[in-house]
Design a protein around this motif. Structure first.
Motif, short mmCIF file in Angstrom:
data_model
loop_
_atom_site.label_atom_id
_atom_site.label_comp_id
_atom_site.label_asym_id
_atom_site.label_seq_id
_atom_site.Cartn_x
_atom_site.Cartn_y
_atom_site.Cartn_z
N ARG A 49 0.82 -1.21 0.00
CA ARG A 49 0.00 0.00 0.00
C ARG A 49 0.85 1.26 0.00
NH1 ARG A 49 -2.13 0.61 4.47
NH2 ARG A 49 -1.63 -1.29 5.66
N MET A 50 1.91 1.29 0.82
CA MET A 50 2.73 2.49 0.91
C MET A 50 3.43 2.79 -0.41
SD MET A 50 1.86 3.53 3.82
CE MET A 50 2.82 5.03 3.77
N GLU A 51 3.85 1.75 -1.10
CA GLU A 51 4.47 1.96 -2.42
C GLU A 51 3.48 2.63 -3.37
OE1 GLU A 51 5.76 -1.90 -3.58
OE2 GLU A 51 7.52 -1.89 -2.25
N ARG A 52 2.23 2.20 -3.33
CA ARG A 52 1.22 2.78 -4.21
C ARG A 52 0.83 4.19 -3.76
NH1 ARG A 52 -1.92 0.48 -8.21
NH2 ARG A 52 -3.21 2.12 -9.18
N HIS A 53 0.72 4.38 -2.44
CA HIS A 53 0.45 5.74 -1.93
C HIS A 53 1.51 6.72 -2.42
CE1 HIS A 53 -2.94 5.01 0.73
NE2 HIS A 53 -2.30 4.05 1.38
N VAL A 54 2.77 6.33 -2.29
CA VAL A 54 3.87 7.20 -2.69
C VAL A 54 3.86 7.45 -4.19
CG1 VAL A 54 6.39 7.33 -2.89
CG2 VAL A 54 5.35 6.61 -0.74
N GLU A 55 3.68 6.40 -4.98
CA GLU A 55 3.66 6.54 -6.43
C GLU A 55 2.55 7.49 -6.87
OE1 GLU A 55 2.63 3.73 -10.34
OE2 GLU A 55 3.04 2.80 -8.40
N ASN A 56 1.35 7.30 -6.32
CA ASN A 56 0.22 8.16 -6.68
C ASN A 56 0.43 9.59 -6.19
OD1 ASN A 56 -1.13 6.11 -7.95
ND2 ASN A 56 -2.71 5.84 -6.39
N ALA A 57 0.90 9.74 -4.95
CA ALA A 57 1.06 11.07 -4.38
C ALA A 57 2.07 11.91 -5.16
CB ALA A 57 1.50 10.97 -2.92
N LYS A 58 3.15 11.29 -5.55
CA LYS A 58 4.16 12.02 -6.31
C LYS A 58 3.59 12.51 -7.64
CE LYS A 58 9.01 11.73 -7.76
NZ LYS A 58 8.85 12.17 -9.14
N ARG A 59 2.88 11.62 -8.33
CA ARG A 59 2.32 12.01 -9.62
C ARG A 59 1.25 13.09 -9.46
NH1 ARG A 59 -0.99 8.15 -13.87
NH2 ARG A 59 -1.50 9.83 -15.32
N VAL A 60 0.38 12.94 -8.47
CA VAL A 60 -0.68 13.92 -8.25
C VAL A 60 -0.10 15.26 -7.83
CG1 VAL A 60 -2.66 14.49 -6.80
CG2 VAL A 60 -2.43 12.18 -7.74
#
Length: 429
Positions: A295-306
């Motif tokens: 989950r944290m990997e996806r949170h970080v990936e999405n947050a950076k892009r957003v």
């Protein structure tokens, strides 16, 4: 898992603390929904109550489901032990309880969750404690705020709501020089992104309600002890170094060594404050932690892009995400959060307060809730909700001004998250 250090984080988040149930062979940790436990005999009961033997007495103190969770979180944080309790706010009081006496103070970061600011600035006064609020980026000011009555320094690893990253090593050095512990709230980062004990923290607290559980189902808190602090080095911490009357003069640090704080948290803190975590909540949190790294990997990936997209939007004045190269905290990401800067940050809108309200009301995919760290993307206007008790000066210090919204990026499809933000920004005007 006695050889835990040889395992990777992804393995430990599934296995640490857990063993097949000896009675049934159940592989998943059972929910031990019981109030009390049968003693083998009178001698066994007496040994448990006298802290001469470790075991289960009453679920206000200890519970097998909660015990697995305590061991797992302690292992993931690299600590010696942990005490779980009813909420993140309970964890903060549990962390301070063995350290403080009437007339003592704690030096606290100005960049905290609004409820924590209220707890430190108002509620702890009723215990006879005091908080000195300081911008923790100003290390000279932090050092100057420490006096002979200071018993701890408190900060968040990644601040809620602004996402600022504290210089943990610098704060730990100040704490070490003063002979006091550094307490770090690691809720926003989680142990997957940041391990404060490796940077000098003595105690780590969590609102397990957030990223650790990750599904918005339960509340819970945890205090992790590094096991590295010498509680007997001075007379500042008599609860841990001096005889405890309730246990016939037992000295916690002398008796339990690296586990002194943990045993005190259970035998005194939970016994007397009663801020107990229920076993069903512990079970949900254990299941959540099993997927923490994913989950944290996806949170970080999405947050950076957003965040990168929001930074370019013509209706946005500023984005506080530390993972942006424009952030003044970008260099600290590599040092303290090498796997990413989590999924929480704030967005400042050019239209001010009215635009923020319209923006929040126009979002469709995002949930408007007073929470963060969920798999769902969440939004809130901090100044009118979570931080509304704060003064204008406090709001500014916490990066929660009237023209700011807090965003917790979930694990949904990033394109869908951006599309929802775009249509809401356009409606906000």
């Amino acid at each position: 898992m006695t050889d835990a250090p040889k395992y990777g984080f992804e393995t430990l988040q599934i296995h640490a603390g857990a063993r097949p149930d000896p009675a049934t062979g159940a592989r998943q940790t059972p929910i031990y929904q019981t109030t009390a436990y049968v003693f083998r005999d009178a001698e066994h009961a007496a040994a448990l109550f006298n802290l001469q033997e470790v075991g289960y007495i009453y679920s206000r103190l200890t519970n097998p489901t909660v015990a697995v969770l305590q061991e797992r979180v302690a292992t993931l944080e690299g600590g010696a032990g942990a005490v779980c309790c009813a909420s993140g706010h309970a964890a903060q009081i549990m962390a301070l309880f063995p350290l403080m006496q009437p007339g003592c103070n704690v030096v606290v970061s100005t960049r905290l969750y609004g409820g924590s600011v209220t707890q430190f600035s108002q509620t702890i006064k009723r215990f006879g404690w005091e908080a000195h609020f300081v911008d923790v980026d100003d290390t000279d000011a932090v050092a100057a705020a420490v006096d002979d009555k200071t018993r701890a320094i408190f900060c968040e690893s990644i601040a809620n709501p602004g996402g600022h990253i504290a210089d943990l090593r610098a704060l730990a050095d100040i704490a070490d020089d003063a002979g006091i512990p550094l307490i770090v709230d690691n809720t926003t980062a989680s142990p997957y992104l940041c391990r404060p004990i490796e940077h000098g923290a003595t105690l780590v607290v969590h609102s397990m309600t957030k990223y650790l559980t990750g599904n918005g189902t339960v509340t819970g808190g945890c205090v992790v002890d590094s096991g590295k602090f010498d509680w007997s080095a001075s007379d500042k911490f008599p609860s841990l170094s001096q005889p405890e009357e309730a246990y016939h003069g037992l000295k916690f640090h002398e008796t339990f060594g690296p586990l002194a704080f943990t045993f005190h948290g259970i035998a005194i803190g939970l016994r007397d404050l009663g801020m107990t975590l229920n076993p069903q909540a512990a079970h949900y949190t254990l299941m959540g932690i099993e997927t923490l790294s994913l989950r944290m990997e996806r949170h970080v990936e999405n947050a950076k892009r957003v965040a990168e997209w929001l930074e370019q939007h013509d209706r946005v004045s500023a984005v506080t995400y530390a993972g942006l190269k424009s952030s003044p905290y970008y260099d600290r990401v590599a040092k303290y959060c090498p796997k990413g800067a989590s999924g929480l940050f704030t967005v400042q809108l050019k239209g001010g307060y009215d635009a923020c309200v319209k923006f929040v009301d126009s979002l469709e995919l995002f949930s408007h809730v007073a929470n963060l760290g969920d798999t769902r993307s969440l939004v809130i206007h901090s100044a009118s909700t979570t931080h509304r008790q704060l003064s204008a000066e406090q709001l500014k210090a916490a990066d929660a001004g009237p023209d700011v919204v807090r965003i917790s990026i979930g694990t949904e499809n990033a394109d869908d998250i951006i599309a929802d933000l775009d249509q809401a920004l356009n409606k906000a005007g």
